[in-house]
Design an enzyme around this catalytic site. Structure first.
Site, short mmCIF file in Angstrom:
data_model
loop_
_atom_site.label_atom_id
_atom_site.label_comp_id
_atom_site.label_asym_id
_atom_site.label_seq_id
_atom_site.Cartn_x
_atom_site.Cartn_y
_atom_site.Cartn_z
N GLU A 58 0.51 43.62 15.92
CA GLU A 58 -0.23 44.78 16.42
C GLU A 58 0.43 46.06 15.94
OE1 GLU A 58 -2.03 45.09 20.63
OE2 GLU A 58 -0.13 46.13 20.84
N TYR A 66 -5.75 52.10 16.16
CA TYR A 66 -5.23 50.83 16.69
C TYR A 66 -5.63 49.74 15.72
CZ TYR A 66 -4.77 46.66 19.54
OH TYR A 66 -4.42 45.41 20.00
#
Lengths: 293, 385
Positions: free
Chosen positions: B196, B108
């Site tokens: 993101e 992530y």
């Protein structure tokens, strides 16, 4: 006494030749604020409504001894205007401008840490010390001199709160609209500290909103340091959860930001929270009755 | 302002961040052709302005072009409801078809604003994928955070610490350093509120690749990116919200029957709170801006009246510096212009309140004036029974 602003404050207006800059400079002067100068690059040397206009803040300070700036510069140049005020050695800048990009404000906030100048805003109604001086766009007539400090993230909701206080016979020492942007100068805690040390202020009313965690942090500070009663209202109890993108926001805030969480934290820290926006004045009265937070 | 995954990936590509080969499709037939091009085995991804698509069935691996076509037909026909869309869900109007990539590891990686620190923050975790918020809550030590000093910017050594913390080594670690620095550059240059990559993967072949990407822009910065307004997918927004946006009004549709017209976001929220307290159900959140100009009040009336659920209107304006007679005049003109047949309760505060009230009472509209916020809320709730 009061915080940040009093009748001796000498105020210059950055962006005074713009429509709202000029309008509000006039309104503030009518309220009693000493508006001593205006700054608009390229317009130095002219006078507007008898106020001398300079090309730079530095020049304006040299000639008029201004110590406070009210900023109405449009968003693309507003960050630069704030830094110019800091560089010229002002004590306080109040940035009314709405719509400054975050990327511009991040370095401003970082650079201001090395300056003595305090910043209020941006995207805020400004501040007022009733019956002495007003640096902002709020209606002066709802305020009354007194002993309650007001600090708020909101604009018109602050007017609502102040009116309720005034109607309840609770005058104000100073009212500060800290602004609703993600990056602002003085925050709740900075203002609470100042009110805590101000002999005129006997209690503080705080107006918060959903989002962020500034109210929670302020609550913890009140619990640990505040010597005076604090009452609060948090808007957005019934606001629906918005759509969101991605996970980063939730990771940063740890899921904080809901009105119910804020209210609980404030109550647990000894703050009297108004359960309705129609009872903000009552909440403060009740906090005064209880004494210290 | 949000954009779709495929748009975010196009931007990231421009910053030398590898993404899977893909094609955006507007019809099921296009999806079939794109799947054929990828060799049949590919990933079909619904494009909506929210996350959580995988679990809601919006992202699937298919093995034949016909299967891709069938899935696309189904996706185009329904609304996708995920934990991030709200119960209404979002319509799918675009589908991204991508090559299927063999994945070895998932991470992530994101950059957003840390409001508390007033700085951008880089967040990374070796536990990439859909459960990242759970990881953050239960095992915060597995989330690596770095707040970035705007004066020094993000430095290579800082990015390297993150890459090492993710467990990368050798040339892959250095590739990751490069990727992180590029991501920060993209975040700044594109004025991102969020960028993101989840998951960022190491492929079987040993490359770093952004398998999914989300990006949203700072609304205040749109003035310096002329291309942004054209990137908006209006199918993802409520039609009334689009109209409101054109007039710079903040409007959010709710499920009640009392239309609300308020100046200032905080006061607008407080107004919803009071209505709920009095047993009323607001039909919307609407902030005409602190100034409450005549034009905005008029547009706001039109937008509220387009909502068929609205049975009455509550106008709550704390005029501040504006005079109430001017505001009243604006309300009357707006209500007449749009032939407003509904009952209206007006609460105004500011100078010249009495003059304003007299104008409203003499206007012939079905209007009541309230003395304060609580009184106004009670009146409108009572009027609607």
């Amino acid at each position: 006494m009061s915080i940040l602003l009093n009748k001796n404050s000498k105020v210059l207006v950055q962006g005074i030749t713009g429509r709202s800059g000029l309008f509000h400079a006039r309104m503030c002067r009518e309220y009693g604020t000493q508006i001593v100068a205006g700054v608009t690059p390229g317009k130095g040397g002219v006078h507007v409504e008898g106020i001398p206009v300079f090309n730079t803040v530095e020049e304006a300070v040299r000639y008029t001894k201004a110590n406070v700036s009210m900023i109405f510069v449009p968003p693309p140049s507003a960050a630069d205007a704030i830094l110019e005020a800091a560089d010229a050695g002002l004590e306080l800048a109040v940035c009314i401008t709405e719509g400054i990009p975050v990327r511009d404000m991040v370095p401003v906030k970082r650079i201001l840490a090395d300056h003595k100048m305090k910043l209020i805003g941006p995207n805020c109604p400004g501040l007022i010390t009733p019956e002495e001086s007003k640096v902002g766009i709020m209606p002066g007539y709802i305020h009354k001199k007194g002993k309650i400090g007001v600090v708020s993230r909101s604009g018109t909701l602050t007017y609502e709160a102040v009116k309720q206080l005034t109607d309840a016979g609770l005058g104000q020492s100073t009212c500060v609209g800290i602004g609703g942007d993600p990056i602002i100068g003085l925050n709740f805690i900075d203002c609470l500290k100042l009110f805590n040390e101000d002999p005129q202020t006997e209690a503080v009313f705080m107006i918060g909103e959903i989002g962020g965690s500034a109210e929670e942090e302020a609550a913890e500070w009140v619990k640990a340091h505040m010597k005076k009663p604090v009452a609060a209202f948090i808007a957005g109890v019934t606001a629906p959860p918005g759509r969101r993108m991605g996970h980063a926001g939730a990771i940063v805030t740890g899921g904080k930001g809901k009105a119910a969480d804020k209210i609980n934290t404030l109550r647990n820290c000894g703050v009297t929270v108004a359960d309705s926006p129609t009872r903000m004045g009552e909440a403060l009265r009740s906090a005064l009755g209880k004494g210290k937070s | 302002m949000n954009i779709h995954e495929y748009q975010a990936k196009e931007i990231l590509s421009g910053y030398d961040i590898a993404v899977p080969r893909g094609r955006v499709c507007l019809t099921a037939d296009q999806v079939e052709r794109a799947a054929k091009m990828m060799g049949g085995h590919c990933v079909v991804k619904a494009q909506i302005y929210a996350g959580g698509r995988g679990k809601a069935g919006g992202v699937k691996v298919v093995h034949h072009p016909e299967q891709a076509q069938e899935l696309a037909k189904e996706l185009f026909a329904r609304k996708l409801v995920t934990p991030q869309t709200g119960p209404e869900g979002l319509r799918v109007r675009r589908i991204l078809v991508e090559e299927a990539v063999e994945i070895a590891r998932e991470f992530y990686l994101s950059i957003t604003l840390d409001r508390g620190a007033s700085r951008y923050i880089l967040i990374a975790s070796a536990e990439g994928g859909v459960e990242i918020e759970e990881v953050a809550a239960k095992a915060p030590e597995k989330i690596h955070k770095l707040t970035i000093d705007p004066l020094t910017g993000l430095r290579s050594y800082q990015a390297r610490k993150i890459a090492l913390a993710l467990g990368l080594s050798g040339s892959l670690c250095e590739d990751c350093v490069e990727l992180i620095l590029n991501l920060y550059r993209a975040c700044l240059e594109k004025d991102c509120a969020l960028v993101e990559i989840n998951p960022l993967v190491v492929t079987r072949a040993g490359w770093l690749m952004a398998m999914d990407a989300k990006m949203s822009f700072d609304d205040n910065a749109i003035f310096r990116h002329r291309e942004y307004p054209d990137m908006v997918d209006y199918s993802q927004l409520d039609t009334l919200e689009i109209t409101a946006g054109k007039y710079d009004l903040a409007y959010i549709k709710l499920d009640g029957s009392i239309g609300c017209l308020v100046n200032g976001a905080g006061l607008a929220m407080a107004t919803l709170d009071v209505l709920n307290e009095c047993g009323g159900k607001p039909a919307n959140f609407l902030d005409v801006g602190g100034g409450a100009s005549r034009e905005k009040v008029a547009e706001a009336f039109k937008i509220i009246l387009q909502d068929p659920d609205v049975k009455g209107i509550f106008v709550n304006i704390f005029g501040g510096i504006m005079r109430c007679d001017v505001i009243a005049q604006g309300v009357i003109e707006a209500a007449n212009e749009v032939h407003c047949p509904l009952p209206i309760v007006v609460r105004m505060d500011g100078s010249q309140v009495e003059e304003g009230k007299q104008l409203l009472m003499a206007s012939g509209l079905n209007v009541q004036c309230a003395d304060n916020l609580g009184d106004g809320a009670q009146r409108i709730v009572k009027m609607l029974g």
